[in-house]
Design an enzyme around this catalytic site. Sequence first.
Site, mmCIF file in Angstrom:
data_model
loop_
_atom_site.group_PDB
_atom_site.id
_atom_site.type_symbol
_atom_site.label_atom_id
_atom_site.label_comp_id
_atom_site.label_asym_id
_atom_site.label_seq_id
_atom_site.Cartn_x
_atom_site.Cartn_y
_atom_site.Cartn_z
ATOM 1 N N GLU A 101 0.904 -1.111 0.126
ATOM 2 C CA GLU A 101 -0.011 -0.065 -0.037
ATOM 3 C C GLU A 101 0.743 1.386 0.087
ATOM 4 O O GLU A 101 0.167 2.381 -0.173
ATOM 5 C CB GLU A 101 -0.865 -0.079 1.252
ATOM 6 C CG GLU A 101 -2.184 -1.055 1.129
ATOM 7 C CD GLU A 101 -2.944 -1.225 2.298
ATOM 8 O OE1 GLU A 101 -2.512 -0.735 3.266
ATOM 9 O OE2 GLU A 101 -4.094 -1.557 2.367
ATOM 10 N N GLU A 132 7.761 -21.749 7.486
ATOM 11 C CA GLU A 132 7.706 -20.766 8.532
ATOM 12 C C GLU A 132 8.812 -21.430 9.600
ATOM 13 O O GLU A 132 9.242 -20.449 10.713
ATOM 14 C CB GLU A 132 6.368 -20.581 9.414
ATOM 15 C CG GLU A 132 5.825 -21.674 10.212
ATOM 16 C CD GLU A 132 4.436 -21.232 10.993
ATOM 17 O OE1 GLU A 132 4.632 -21.565 12.133
ATOM 18 O OE2 GLU A 132 3.672 -20.853 10.293
#
Length: 320
Positions: A101, A132
Amino acid sequence: MTSLTDADATPDGYGELRAQLATLTTEAFRPELADIDRLATAEIARIMNGEDQTVPAAVAERLPEIAAAIDGTAERMARGGRLIYAGAGTAGRLGVLDASECPPTFNTDPADVIGLIAGGPSAMVTAVEGAEDSKELAAADLEALELTADDTVVGISASGRTPYAIGAVEHARAKGALTLGLSCNADSALGAAAEHPLEIVVGPELLTGSTRLKAGTAQKLVLNMISTITMIRLGKTYGNLMVDVRASNEKLRARSRRIVALATGASDEEIETALAATDGEVKNAILTILGQVDGPTAAALLTESNGHLRAALAAAPRTT
């Protein structure tokens, strides 16, 4: 005979990890909510809304630490450094979201704010098995970016124990980069690894261990602060106006004109003339109007002031 009470001797082979998770606030079970599935929908919504209202207060308790981390980030970005988020699962997705963004909001280069998620871009929508759990994968992802000491790396993990996030912070710190560790448990391994531990303790979740809920909300709030306030410090705004907005669609083109109008009070004709003279750059257009300069002069003044509009206005050679 080996006792199954030993942490590492459970039948499923996950005794040590299960014991570790049992110590985490974010994984705690709440007996008072054990019958939540029997409640009316409106009552569940009321409870959930009440839980969400506790998150801003938890963030507020860590504002001094957050502010110090932002100042350090802005200082390095002003020297040409990058802001890099690294996490897995929900935490990784939130980092990628915040990074993605920044270009339309602040006209940053996509390479200035980067979101790394364990397992790569495909992990945004589909879990990548085991990604992960690898510190080495995080180090490799950062190596691919040619990390420098001017960069800032934010490890994000609700539990504060995710190896990928910890590995990213450890590797970055070894390279001399600034490191932030954003988690939702106190005294976390991620916090211990980072120069700036940001531990937002929101308490146990409505659904046991579902850290996309309060923990995810807390992480989103803090990431909003990190990117937004850093950009304010870098001169990407004028007051509370997004003067570096990139007008990439009709809505943003309309917003650009509204921002110029709010900043200058100019007429529609003046605004169109200013935007035409500055190739649609909002900050430059404002400077041509308020500073009474032409487009090239506005661009030069902004370059000299490192993009800070207030400084450029102060330096503008206004005619009387």
